[in-house]
Design a protein around this motif. Structure first.
Motif, PDB file in Angstrom:
ATOM      1  N   SER A  79      24.851 -20.739 -70.866  1.00  0.00           N
ATOM      2  CA  SER A  79      23.663 -21.484 -71.290  1.00  0.00           C
ATOM      3  C   SER A  79      24.058 -22.941 -71.363  1.00  0.00           C
ATOM      4  N   LEU A  80      23.311 -23.807 -70.703  1.00  0.00           N
ATOM      5  CA  LEU A  80      23.644 -25.225 -70.683  1.00  0.00           C
ATOM      6  C   LEU A  80      23.537 -25.866 -72.067  1.00  0.00           C
ATOM      7  N   PRO A  81      22.444 -25.710 -72.810  1.00  0.00           N
ATOM      8  CA  PRO A  81      22.407 -26.293 -74.165  1.00  0.00           C
ATOM      9  C   PRO A  81      23.477 -25.709 -75.084  1.00  0.00           C
ATOM     10  N   ALA A  82      23.684 -24.395 -75.007  1.00  0.00           N
ATOM     11  CA  ALA A  82      24.706 -23.783 -75.861  1.00  0.00           C
ATOM     12  C   ALA A  82      26.103 -24.259 -75.479  1.00  0.00           C
ATOM     13  N   HIS A  83      26.329 -24.527 -74.198  1.00  0.00           N
ATOM     14  CA  HIS A  83      27.629 -25.037 -73.749  1.00  0.00           C
ATOM     15  C   HIS A  83      27.883 -26.425 -74.330  1.00  0.00           C
ATOM     16  N   VAL A  84      26.876 -27.299 -74.266  1.00  0.00           N
ATOM     17  CA  VAL A  84      27.033 -28.640 -74.848  1.00  0.00           C
ATOM     18  C   VAL A  84      27.246 -28.534 -76.349  1.00  0.00           C
ATOM     19  N   LEU A  85      26.520 -27.640 -77.011  1.00  0.00           N
ATOM     20  CA  LEU A  85      26.704 -27.438 -78.448  1.00  0.00           C
ATOM     21  C   LEU A  85      28.117 -26.977 -78.756  1.00  0.00           C
ATOM     22  N   PHE A  86      28.658 -26.052 -77.973  1.00  0.00           N
ATOM     23  CA  PHE A  86      29.990 -25.517 -78.236  1.00  0.00           C
ATOM     24  C   PHE A  86      31.056 -26.588 -78.050  1.00  0.00           C
ATOM     25  N   GLU A  87      30.911 -27.418 -77.034  1.00  0.00           N
ATOM     26  CA  GLU A  87      31.950 -28.404 -76.731  1.00  0.00           C
ATOM     27  C   GLU A  87      31.788 -29.693 -77.543  1.00  0.00           C
ATOM     28  N   GLN A  88      30.555 -30.154 -77.772  1.00  0.00           N
ATOM     29  CA  GLN A  88      30.331 -31.452 -78.404  1.00  0.00           C
ATOM     30  C   GLN A  88      29.567 -31.368 -79.716  1.00  0.00           C
ATOM     31  N   GLY A  89      29.220 -30.174 -80.134  1.00  0.00           N
ATOM     32  CA  GLY A  89      28.566 -30.005 -81.417  1.00  0.00           C
ATOM     33  C   GLY A  89      27.113 -30.443 -81.424  1.00  0.00           C
ATOM     34  N   LEU A  90      26.499 -30.356 -82.592  1.00  0.00           N
ATOM     35  CA  LEU A  90      25.097 -30.746 -82.729  1.00  0.00           C
ATOM     36  C   LEU A  90      24.905 -32.224 -82.418  1.00  0.00           C
ATOM     37  N   PHE A  91      25.885 -33.039 -82.761  1.00  0.00           N
ATOM     38  CA  PHE A  91      25.795 -34.469 -82.476  1.00  0.00           C
ATOM     39  C   PHE A  91      25.749 -34.708 -80.959  1.00  0.00           C
ATOM     40  N   GLY A  92      26.641 -34.088 -80.230  1.00  0.00           N
ATOM     41  CA  GLY A  92      26.640 -34.242 -78.774  1.00  0.00           C
ATOM     42  C   GLY A  92      25.414 -33.643 -78.126  1.00  0.00           C
ATOM     43  N   LEU A  93      24.937 -32.495 -78.632  1.00  0.00           N
ATOM     44  CA  LEU A  93      23.734 -31.871 -78.071  1.00  0.00           C
ATOM     45  C   LEU A  93      22.520 -32.771 -78.273  1.00  0.00           C
ATOM     46  N   ALA A  94      22.420 -33.422 -79.442  1.00  0.00           N
ATOM     47  CA  ALA A  94      21.304 -34.336 -79.677  1.00  0.00           C
ATOM     48  C   ALA A  94      21.347 -35.519 -78.722  1.00  0.00           C
ATOM     49  N   LEU A  95      22.528 -36.052 -78.461  1.00  0.00           N
ATOM     50  CA  LEU A  95      22.655 -37.164 -77.521  1.00  0.00           C
ATOM     51  C   LEU A  95      22.329 -36.719 -76.101  1.00  0.00           C
ATOM     52  N   TRP A  96      22.859 -35.560 -75.714  1.00  0.00           N
ATOM     53  CA  TRP A  96      22.608 -35.041 -74.358  1.00  0.00           C
ATOM     54  C   TRP A  96      21.113 -34.798 -74.154  1.00  0.00           C
ATOM     55  N   THR A  97      20.466 -34.200 -75.143  1.00  0.00           N
ATOM     56  CA  THR A  97      19.022 -33.951 -75.044  1.00  0.00           C
ATOM     57  C   THR A  97      18.255 -35.262 -74.989  1.00  0.00           C
TER      58      THR A  97
END
Length: 892
Positions: free
Chosen positions: A756-774
């Protein structure tokens, strides 16, 4: 090109960047595993090309991404050819910017088509910081930085491998900006060409793989295409992501193209890409590709309606190609495609692929008919239409009597009829002026339907003749209905040649879908297991996110590239997979004094097998591609182990994952106290045509693996010889590390990917990274849909590509493959900077600043300086002025 010495701090910094890229690139080339001298010479040549072509080459870098992955031959995965290419282009480009003067001044800011606003730059910078923290945390989670060229997915350097793609894109952005400032039109031209080339190379790789290993029309074999993406050695959706990103650019090309030959080329690229998409057998692709193309088409239509300049350009193009600017008859187009799909489903059941080809020819005749015709009495026209069915019926009756007597007679009849129809349509392309012309075309169209029926009946040996006649009769009646009144179907008859070409392409796609569904059981099996696979995905996501234990891991992530190791160490015990590790040469006994740790003069490899259920596709393999194998084949493996296991050595015809024919042998291995022992295996005789013909060779891959759950082997050397060529392996003693060695897991893929692309970003960069990526993704979509970039010609394709990629990413990680991550971030960065060059509404006769900007800018500057008011102000300020410029008189 004029050379200068850099004096300003910015020029010195640019030169330092170029020198740094060159130093890093040359250092990596010094360690390149295969032919380092020749590879270094090639790298230098690319850097020189980047120096002289820095205004175009950086924008074309994405075009080379699908074809520059050589890990199966080199063994490099941490660093790869993409890194070397970007470093070479950046070294040449930055050095050229620092040491040369551009041929002309940058254009005014309002005309620039690539410009990142301050808020976007801040957002990208903060995301870059998040990515850097993820790489640093990845090293920390792995036990610290431990540099090496030959580390696997569970070792520290995998963090750098997985996290470097965004920084490679950032390295190119200043070059994109400088090139765009000088030539704004190059952004549209070069970027579209680059992404269409991405699609072409990706699709050609898939086409070649299907042709050589399964056959182009085999939709039943359990074989999923990987194309040129070695990252799919442990599964993943790299091919799916590349197709989703690039296909909208080919569609945009086809919709905007006004030249017939190039339009045909665009349709050919679309058909090639449709085939590649169909043979992925990926439900995500089947959803993402239509969605991305639909969004691209909608945004293009909105651009045409809202942009006066686009309307003016299309109107001028319509003068050269009559009918090119008319709107697409959507309803009638859908009707033709739907009717073709229904007929294809019936014909394919009896006539196979040949019947579909004949049906496609009939549709081509229908859509090639001239758009205009003279007016004549309606009764006369209706009588001619009814009479046109009689020759077709006569052809069907006579053909039915002769097809058994004349070999290939059905194919010959249908081919002659279709060619005759296309020839008459071309001869009378200017319009029909006589009723006899309309009568002749009606006869040919009806006869082509009869020819398609003959082909289906001949191939099916007379089966289902009634169903064939019924569906073809329905097509004939439907066409007669559209011709019965001049008003019915007028939109389709008068549609542009481009619109009809797109409709015919849609009909071909409908036939391809019917062939895939009706001719192969594998795609039906994939569709039937959708619910089960989705439930498995949900469980995998639950287990994977459960590996995030602490608050800081939820906020900042585990670190880039850490999912395979985290899943192997903390995931379900029975799902742990195999791995490999290169051990350095040991000259002293380690302090641990463990058995089997005695000195050994050469590097060795520790190969483990998984704890899951074993099968031929579930084994973790250490492999090397070999040029040729013939005669009797034997292998010798020097190894040691502390536990009982089972060794397997094989040489197979194999593209990446799925073996065809193999010569192989297994042997049970006893520990023998952990001492070194040679294991000799006779693999058997290779088939006479092993490796395929010379014009369509199949790759030969030698592999060593363990057919044993939880097996552990330490291998000192591997040797495979045949009776014709002798030794076929290189670096069999690992003296050059793992150069030329590669690894794969054919079917056990879940432990390697978050899926899962969002879950992958969450796993590697956390909620902070997922918010930036989104935020980055939402920003680029909003900017190109409703914001400043919505009028740029590339905006529809960029939005369509990113949306398609996101849809595929709902069920796969995608960006855990560095090359696909580079393509994604490159397209995202491009979209974040696109903007329309000018919002001025142009009137007919006004110069087009977007197309003639480079030539108009010097004239505008000189006219500004020659203005009397400007000259008086400059003189008052003490600025030395040149003599007045006398305007040239126009020639009479």
């Amino acid at each position: 090109m004029k050379f200068v010495l850099p004096r300003r701090p910015s020029s010195l910094a640019t030169l330092a960047s170029g020198v740094a890229c060159a130093a890093v690139g040359l250092w990596l080339m010094r360690h390149y595993p295969v032919q380092p001298v020749a590879a270094t010479a090639l790298w230098v040549a690319i850097a020189v090309a980047g120096f002289f072509g820095w205004r175009s080459l950086p924008l074309l870098v994405p075009a080379l991404v699908p074809v520059i992955g050589f890990a199966p031959w080199t063994g490099w995965i941490t660093f790869e050819e993409l890194d070397l290419l970007v470093l070479a282009v950046a070294a040449g480009g930055y050095t050229a910017i620092a040491l040369t003067v551009p041929p002309h001044k940058p254009v005014a800011w309002r005309y620039r088509t690539l410009r990142w606003r301050a808020a976007v730059r801040v957002l990208m910078a903060v995301f870059a910081l998040s990515a850097f923290i993820a790489v640093w945390r990845g090293f920390d989670q792995a036990g610290g930085m431990d540099f090496g060229f030959w580390q696997g997915f569970q070792e520290p350097m995998n963090s750098l491998r997985a996290g470097k793609s965004f920084f490679l894109v950032l390295l190119l952005l200043p070059l994109w900006q400088k090139a765009s400032d000088l030539r704004p039109s190059s952004v549209q031209r070069l970027s579209r060409a680059a992404w269409v080339l991405v699609l072409i190379t990706t699709s050609l790789g898939a086409l070649w793989e299907r042709w050589v290993y399964t056959g182009l029309l085999d939709f039943s074999t359990d074989y999923r295409t990987t194309s040129l993406f070695w990252e799919m050695n442990v599964g993943g959706a790299s091919l799916d992501g590349a197709l989703a990103l690039s296909l909208p650019f080919a569609m945009l090309w086809a919709m905007r193209e006004r030249r017939p030959l190039r339009f045909v080329a665009a349709l050919a690229v679309l058909l090639l890409a449709f085939y590649a998409s169909l043979t992925t057998f990926s439900r995500g692709v089947y959803l993402a590709v239509p969605a991305g193309m639909a969004i691209c088409a909608v945004l293009w239509a909105v651009q045409r309606r809202q942009g006066p300049e686009a309307s003016r350009q299309e109107a001028s193009s319509s003068a050269a190609f009559p009918g090119a600017g008319r709107r697409v008859p959507l309803g009638w187009s859908i009707g033709v495609i739907a009717g073709t799909a229904v007929a294809a489903w019936v014909l394919f059941g009896t006539g196979g692929y040949r019947a579909l080809l004949a049906l496609a020819g009939s549709v081509a005749v229908l859509l090639a008919m001239p758009a205009s015709r003279a007016a004549w009495p309606r009764g006369q026209m209706r009588a001619l239409l009814v009479m046109a069915t009689l020759p077709a019926l006569l052809l069907a009756l006579l053909g039915g009597l002769l097809i058994d007597l004349v070999p290939k007679g059905a194919y010959l009849i249908d081919g002659l009829v279709v060619l005759s129809g296309l020839g008459l349509a071309w001869l009378w392309r200017g319009g029909l002026t006589q009723p006899s012309q309309a009568f002749a075309l009606a006869i040919v169209w009806m006869a082509s339907l009869a020819g398609a029926g003959l082909v289906a009946a001949h191939w099916g040996s007379g089966r289902d003749v009634v169903a064939i006649a019924a569906v073809l009769g329905m097509l004939a009646v439907a066409w007669l209905a559209t011709q019965w009144s001049p008003r019915v179907g007028a939109d389709l008859r008068t549609a542009s040649w481009r619109a009809r070409g797109l409709v015919w392409t849609g009909c071909l796609l409908a036939c391809a879908v019917v062939a895939a569904l009706g001719g192969g059981a594998y795609i039906g099996q994939r569709m039937s297991t959708g619910q089960q696979d989705f439930e498995g995905r949900l469980e995998h996501w639950r287990v994977s996110l459960g590996l995030l234990k602490s608050a800081d891991e939820w906020l900042l992530g585990k670190g880039s590239g850490r999912f395979p190791a985290s899943f192997a160490n903390g995931g379900p015990f029975e799902e742990r997979v195999g791995d490999y590790h290169l051990n350095p040469a040991r000259s002293e006994v380690p302090a641990s004094g463990l058995p089997g740790a005695e000195p050994f003069p050469h590097p060795t490899v520790t190969l483990t097998s998984g704890l899951h259920m074993m099968g031929n596709g579930e084994m973790f393999r250490l492999s090397q591609r070999v040029p040729a194998v013939a005669g009797e084949v034997a292998a010798t493996v020097m190894l040691r182990t502390q536990f009982k296991t089972r060794l397997r050595v094989e040489v197979c015809e194999k593209f990446l994952l799925y073996p065809l024919r193999c010569v192989d042998r297994e042997a049970a291995i006893e520990p023998k106290g952990g001492a070194w022992q040679p294991v000799q295996l006779k693999l058997g005789n290779a088939p006479a045509d092993f490796g395929g013909p010379a014009w369509a060779p199949r790759r030969l891959v030698a592999s060593v693996t363990q057919n044993w759950r939880g097996g552990v082997l330490e291998i000192a050397s591997i040797s495979i010889v045949d009776s014709v060529h002798g030794p076929v392996l290189q670096n069999g003693d690992f003296s050059d590390g793992l150069a030329r060695w590669f690894f794969s897991s054919d079917r056990n893929h879940m432990p390697f990917h978050m899926k899962s692309l969002p879950a992958h970003v969450l796993f590697e960069q956390g909620l902070f990274g997922l918010a930036l990526w989104t935020s980055l993704l939402v920003t680029v979509l909003m900017r190109l849909t409703f914001g400043a970039g919505r009028h740029h010609p590339l905006a529809p394709a960029v939005v369509g590509g990113l949306v398609g990629f996101a849809i595929v990413g709902l069920f796969d990680s995608l960006i855990d493959a560095p090359r696909i991550a580079f393509l994604f971030y490159a397209l995202m960065a491009l979209g974040l900077g696109l903007r329309a060059s000018s919002r001025k509404v142009h009137r007919p006769g006004d110069p087009d600043s977007r197309l003639e900007l480079e030539t108009l800018q010097p004239e505008l500057e000189s006219a500004f300086e020659d203005a009397p008011e400007v000259r008086r102000a400059m003189a008052a300020a003490g600025v030395k002025l040149k003599g007045p410029v006398t305007p040239k008189r126009p020639r009479r």
